[in-house]
Design an enzyme around this catalytic site. Structure first.
Site, PDB file in Angstrom:
ATOM      1  CB  ALA A 263     -55.479   4.242 -77.630  1.00  0.00           C
ATOM      2  CB  ALA A 264     -61.272   5.050 -78.709  1.00  0.00           C
ATOM      3  N   GLY A 265     -60.251   2.576 -80.289  1.00  0.00           N
ATOM      4  CA  GLY A 265     -60.516   1.316 -80.966  1.00  0.00           C
ATOM      5  C   GLY A 265     -59.614   0.196 -80.487  1.00  0.00           C
ATOM      6  CG  ASP A 266     -55.495   0.433 -81.049  1.00  0.00           C
ATOM      7  OD1 ASP A 266     -55.939  -0.193 -82.018  1.00  0.00           O
ATOM      8  OD2 ASP A 266     -54.647   1.334 -81.155  1.00  0.00           O
TER       9      ASP A 266
END
Length: 301
Positions: A249-252
């Site tokens: 979920a880093a990009g989110d």
């Protein structure tokens, strides 16, 4: 503060940890199994809400247990879901995720009701948004719905952020007049045809998007940070160093928190640094939505 409207996917993530990814045709024994609420749209909505944003989430879920639990979860995060579409006798979206020992992931998504988030539904629920509204969307819902949102935001002089994931091409009419696009290196190549592997190619890819009419470009670089470019400036914001456990979920988290920073009129450099801190915190935990840090956690990091 302007309201943030996230338009996107809602999934349930089913995660298996394993030391390495299987080769094609190979069966391997994994480790722990987890089930988390997910979906790129939902992840970004939760990240924005936990970072202090006033968030509405427009999504499509089934009337199954996954969909019911998802909407209850968003409500507990103080996310407005009155504009969500609930479709009877349809399966909500799910994602099957494998995470290896290095924290890298491979994901397969069954879109379910996400594929039925329609233009007609957006027309129905977007009537009361004003010029201060900031829209954030991704590409896990129908591309024609994304294109409609881009057209509507442009007509209303509203800011739209497109996180172009999962990677696919976008028509020039979607990019023309777009406020911000946030591809990673792979997505930047899909969008521009330019392989991003050094500073020069990164600038070339960003410029190609600016030439198509995008106002601002951020290329996310994972553990190396993020690169910003518009018609007047460009720079790299490094990311904090952490021990990555799960990068799902880093990009989110980056996009959700960045939308709050934009709503608060923070500078690009300051907002990207703050969003990078939030993203770095998220990769130190397993899961997707559950890894999004609170505003207190980001401030203390």
């Amino acid at each position: 503060m302007p309201k943030i409207v996230v338009v996107g996917s809602s999934n349930t993530d089913m995660v298996v940890k394993t030391e390495r990814f299987p080769e094609p045709g190979e069966t391997i024994l994994g480790g722990e199994f987890y089930m988390f609420p997910g979906g790129k749209g939902a992840n970004q909505a939760v990240a924005a809400a936990r970072a202090g944003g006033e968030v509405s989430f427009i999504c499509a879920v089934g009337d199954d247990l996954f969909g019911q639990n998802a909407l209850k979860g968003y409500a507990t995060e103080n996310i407005h879901v009155s504009s969500a579409l609930v479709i009877e006798n349809e399966a909500s979206g799910v994602a099957l995720i494998t995470v290896n020992g290095a924290g890298e992931n491979e994901i397969v998504v069954a879109s379910g009701t996400n594929a039925k988030l329609s233009i007609d539904h957006l027309k129905l629920v977007l009537g009361d948004t004003n010029g201060d509204t900031i829209f954030l969307t991704q590409l896990e819902t129908p591309i024609e719905t994304v294109a409609f949102l881009a057209k509507r935001a442009k007509a209303g002089k509203q800011k739209l952020i497109i996180n172009p994931a999962p990677a696919q091409t976008l028509e020039d009419e979607v990019l023309q007049g777009l406020f911000l696009i946030t591809p990673n290196e792979t997505e930047a190549k899909i969008l521009t045809g330019i392989t991003v592997n050094d500073a020069s190619s990164m600038e070339s890819a960003a410029k190609a998007l600016l030439d198509k009419g995008v106002e601002n470009v951020i290329i996310t670089l994972g553990s190396r940070g993020s690169f910003f470019m518009n018609s007047s400036t460009s720079f790299i914001v490094p990311a904090p160093k952490v021990n990555a456990v799960d990068t799902t979920a880093a990009g989110d988290v980056f996009n959700g928190v960045l939308s709050v920073c934009i709503a608060n009129a923070r500078s690009w450099q300051d907002g990207m640094a703050y969003a990078s801190r939030a993203a770095a915190l998220s990769v130190t935990k397993m899961g997707a939505q559950d890894t999004a840090p609170t505003i207190a956690e980001i401030n203390q990091f």
